[in-house]
Scaffold this active site. Structure first.
Site, PDB file in Angstrom:
ATOM      1  N   GLY A 239       0.763  -1.240   0.000  1.00 40.56           N
ATOM      2  CA  GLY A 239       0.000   0.000   0.000  1.00 40.56           C
ATOM      3  C   GLY A 239       0.790   1.285   0.000  1.00 40.56           C
ATOM      4  O   GLY A 239       0.212   2.350  -0.226  1.00 40.56           O
ATOM      5  N   GLU A 274       3.974  -6.724   2.023  1.00 39.89           N
ATOM      6  CA  GLU A 274       3.628  -7.100   0.636  1.00 39.89           C
ATOM      7  C   GLU A 274       3.713  -5.891  -0.287  1.00 39.89           C
ATOM      8  O   GLU A 274       2.724  -5.495  -0.911  1.00 39.89           O
ATOM      9  CB  GLU A 274       2.207  -7.678   0.596  1.00 39.89           C
ATOM     10  N   PRO A 275       4.879  -5.283  -0.421  1.00 37.95           N
ATOM     11  CA  PRO A 275       4.971  -4.075  -1.243  1.00 37.95           C
ATOM     12  C   PRO A 275       4.993  -4.406  -2.734  1.00 37.95           C
ATOM     13  O   PRO A 275       5.609  -5.379  -3.157  1.00 37.95           O
ATOM     14  CB  PRO A 275       6.311  -3.474  -0.820  1.00 37.95           C
ATOM     15  N   ARG A 277       3.796  -1.521  -5.618  1.00 38.86           N
ATOM     16  CA  ARG A 277       3.968  -0.264  -6.342  1.00 38.86           C
ATOM     17  C   ARG A 277       5.242   0.491  -5.964  1.00 38.86           C
ATOM     18  O   ARG A 277       5.930   1.027  -6.825  1.00 38.86           O
ATOM     19  CB  ARG A 277       2.765   0.646  -6.065  1.00 38.86           C
ATOM     20  N   ARG A 314      -4.493   2.979 -16.016  1.00 39.53           N
ATOM     21  CA  ARG A 314      -4.639   3.739 -14.766  1.00 39.53           C
ATOM     22  C   ARG A 314      -5.310   5.113 -14.946  1.00 39.53           C
ATOM     23  O   ARG A 314      -6.192   5.464 -14.167  1.00 39.53           O
ATOM     24  CB  ARG A 314      -3.290   3.883 -14.047  1.00 39.53           C
ATOM     25  N   TYR A 318      -8.743   5.161 -12.926  1.00 41.15           N
ATOM     26  CA  TYR A 318      -8.688   5.845 -11.617  1.00 41.15           C
ATOM     27  C   TYR A 318      -8.490   7.356 -11.757  1.00 41.15           C
ATOM     28  O   TYR A 318      -8.251   8.032 -10.751  1.00 41.15           O
ATOM     29  CB  TYR A 318      -7.518   5.321 -10.773  1.00 41.15           C
ATOM     30  N   CYS A 344     -11.128   3.332 -29.054  1.00 37.97           N
ATOM     31  CA  CYS A 344     -12.440   3.958 -29.269  1.00 37.97           C
ATOM     32  C   CYS A 344     -13.176   4.192 -27.965  1.00 37.97           C
ATOM     33  O   CYS A 344     -14.233   3.579 -27.711  1.00 37.97           O
ATOM     34  CB  CYS A 344     -13.283   3.077 -30.183  1.00 37.97           C
TER      35      CYS A 344
HETATM   36  N1  LLP Z   1      -1.264  -7.016  -0.754  1.00 32.84           N
HETATM   37  C1  LLP Z   1      -2.549  -7.092  -1.104  1.00 32.84           C
HETATM   38  C2  LLP Z   1      -3.431  -8.015  -0.385  1.00 32.84           C
HETATM   39  C3  LLP Z   1      -3.049  -6.294  -2.150  1.00 32.84           C
HETATM   40  O1  LLP Z   1      -4.333  -6.365  -2.475  1.00 32.84           O
HETATM   41  C4  LLP Z   1      -2.166  -5.415  -2.831  1.00 32.84           C
HETATM   42  C5  LLP Z   1      -2.648  -4.591  -3.936  1.00 32.84           C
HETATM   43  C6  LLP Z   1      -0.811  -5.376  -2.430  1.00 32.84           C
HETATM   44  C7  LLP Z   1      -0.396  -6.183  -1.384  1.00 32.84           C
HETATM   45  C8  LLP Z   1       0.194  -4.492  -3.089  1.00 32.84           C
HETATM   46  O2  LLP Z   1      -0.115  -3.160  -2.890  1.00 32.84           O
HETATM   47  P1  LLP Z   1       0.886  -1.996  -3.311  1.00 32.84           P
HETATM   48  O3  LLP Z   1       2.096  -2.029  -2.414  1.00 32.84           O
HETATM   49  O4  LLP Z   1       1.258  -2.216  -4.721  1.00 32.84           O
HETATM   50  O5  LLP Z   1       0.088  -0.764  -3.121  1.00 32.84           O
HETATM   51  N2  LLP Z   1      -4.354  -1.465 -10.012  1.00 32.84           N
HETATM   52  C9  LLP Z   1      -4.290  -0.464  -8.967  1.00 32.84           C
HETATM   53  C10 LLP Z   1      -3.693  -1.020  -7.683  1.00 32.84           C
HETATM   54  C11 LLP Z   1      -4.426  -2.222  -7.148  1.00 32.84           C
HETATM   55  C12 LLP Z   1      -3.782  -2.770  -5.909  1.00 32.84           C
HETATM   56  C13 LLP Z   1      -4.389  -4.060  -5.536  1.00 32.84           C
HETATM   57  N3  LLP Z   1      -3.834  -4.658  -4.378  1.00 32.84           N
HETATM   58  C14 LLP Z   1      -3.528   0.735  -9.474  1.00 32.84           C
HETATM   59  O6  LLP Z   1      -3.098   0.747 -10.622  1.00 32.84           O
HETATM   60  O7  LLP Z   1      -3.360   1.719  -8.739  1.00 32.84           O
END
Ligand code: LLP
Length: 414
Positions: A239, A274-275, A277, A314, A318, A344
């Site tokens: 997150g 769980e990183p 992004r 994205r 979003y 389109c």
């Molecule tokens: N763990 C779980 C359970 C998750 O659902 C996610 C992301 C992560 C870890 C990794 O999160 P991060 O560190 O990447 O924020 N498609 C969207 C993002 C969807 C994220 C879904 N879950 C976007 O392009 O912003």
């Protein structure tokens, strides 16, 4: 030099000018910097260095095998969100005990696979799922390792589509329900509750939602410990957001680590993160060529490029903002424009209301910070083949995912 920078005026990735790769491989094209991937992984890892932890790279952010292999080689573990991602993890060389399996709606087949592989933890999302895991483990005469996902009813402050920790969201269960479930299932022979899990959203840029989320699982772990139910780990999810816009306020890794560790430290439990992004986002750009220029009635321009929402969804999904740079800027007056794709849909916009150096048909643009949730969210809408992906390492580069051909795309059709 690490990452994306200008040599003279030309945009390069590490030692490789971006136009060289685009000329050789064509566009649209995703390009990743190995150095950025590794540097960011290490930076995050170092922030938690004084506490036992495992960084489970969230494969969903970028599941290209070469990228996942780089993460493994760097020392990451894996977070898989589907049977397909479990296979990616295994092919990238992770062992089952390095994989956490997350996600709502795991199918029977996916659960059988995870249970029989013996993954580090299946992050269970509901009491029903716990029962199904138990039944599968019993049928196979093994003990399944599970963690329970808590929904702490927290507003992540992120886009609603990527906020997951509010009580109205489909994810996890309340701490009270999880508590009752874990105590009632504590004596099960084929189920071992090894942890608690929380993930309240993605692209989180302030500390409070994360602090509240971690507090929710710490509190429950403390209660369970007092009742004699000992866990092995606390999984605080992913997150951590990044700055897509210059000057955008975000958390530093040190602020993030301080918030998490302050809450977790007294438990002594191993920390799982769980990183996705934060590691992969800034490691990638999407290269695209201008295919047309069209004047709008108000004096602005449409810069029409060969990448669209099928290559980077994205902005359309979003309203996300990604920086857009001209790879080899020309001299002259800047233009006001919307950078749009060929799909389109009027939502097929990569960048709205931008000011760019003057561009001509054939010029290359780089859409920034597309290493996470870029290529992996591609589609074949409008029967557009999926773009190629290139990994740059110093002065070298190689195609790590070839461009889909029309034959590739049509081969599933009967
Ligand atoms: N763990 C779980 C359970 C998750 O659902 C996610 C992301 C992560 C870890 C990794 O999160 P991060 O560190 O990447 O924020 N498609 C969207 C993002 C969807 C994220 C879904 N879950 C976007 O392009 O912003």
């Amino acid at each position: 030099m690490v990452g994306f920078h200008r040599t003279q005026s030309l945009l390069s990735c590490e030692g490789v000018p971006l136009d060289t790769v685009a000329d050789a491989v064509g566009t649209p094209l995703h390009i990743y910097s190995r150095a950025v991937l590794l540097t960011r992984f290490r930076e995050l890892d170092v922030a938690f260095v004084d506490y036992p932890h495992d960084l489970h790279y969230a494969i969903k952010a970028n599941a290209t095998l070469a990228v996942v292999r780089e993460m493994r080689a760097a020392g990451a573990h894996a977070d898989a969100n589907s049977g397909g991602e479990i296979d990616v993890a295994l092919r990238a060389g992770f062992s089952p005990d390095q994989i956490v399996f997350t996600g709502v709606g795991k199918t029977h087949d996916e659960l059988v696979r995870a249970v029989t592989l013996g993954v580090k933890a299946i992050n269970a999302e509901s009491p029903g799922e716990m029962e199904r895991i138990d039944a599968i483990a019993r049928a196979h005469g093994i003990c399944a390792r599970v963690a329970v996902r808590i929904n702490p009813d927290v507003d992540a402050g992120s886009h609603p589509h990527i906020s997951t920790g509010h009580r109205s969201n489909k994810f996890g269960m309340t701490a009270a329900r999880a508590h009752a479930m874990v105590t009632s299932m504590a004596a099960r022979e084929h189920l071992k509750v090894v942890g608690l899990h929380v993930h309240v959203g993605s692209q989180i840029t302030s500390v409070d939602p994360l602090r509240l989320a971690v507090a929710a699982i710490v509190d429950l772990a403390t209660t369970l410990a007092a009742e004699g139910i000992a866990l092995e780990h606390l999984d605080v999810g992913g997150g951590l957001g990044i700055a897509y816009q210059p000057g955008q306020a975000t958390l530093t890794v040190d602020e993030y680590a301080a918030a998490v560790l302050t809450a977790v430290r007294h438990t002594g439990l191993r920390l799982v993160l769980e990183p996705g992004r934060w590691i992969a986002g800034p490691a990638g750009v999407l290269l695209t060529r201008v295919v047309d220029l069209k004047a709008q009635e108000d004096g602005r321009w449409f810069v029409i490029v060969d990448a669209g929402m099928t290559d980077l969804i994205r902005p359309a999904l979003y309203g996300a903002w990604h920086g857009i740079d001209v790879v080899a800027p020309r001299d002259g007056a800047e233009i006001d424009c919307d950078v749009v794709g060929p799909v389109c849909e009027s939502s097929d916009i990569l960048g709205q209301a931008r000011r760019l150096p003057p561009v001509a048909v054939g010029d290359l643009l780089a859409v920034r910070d597309t290493g996470a949730y870029g290529a992996i969210m591609a589609s074949n809408y409008n029967r557009r083949p999926v773009a190629a992906e290139v990994l740059v390492d110093g002065n070298d580069w190689r195609v790590v995912r070839r461009r889909q051909t029309i034959d590739d795309m049509l081969q599933w059709d009967e």
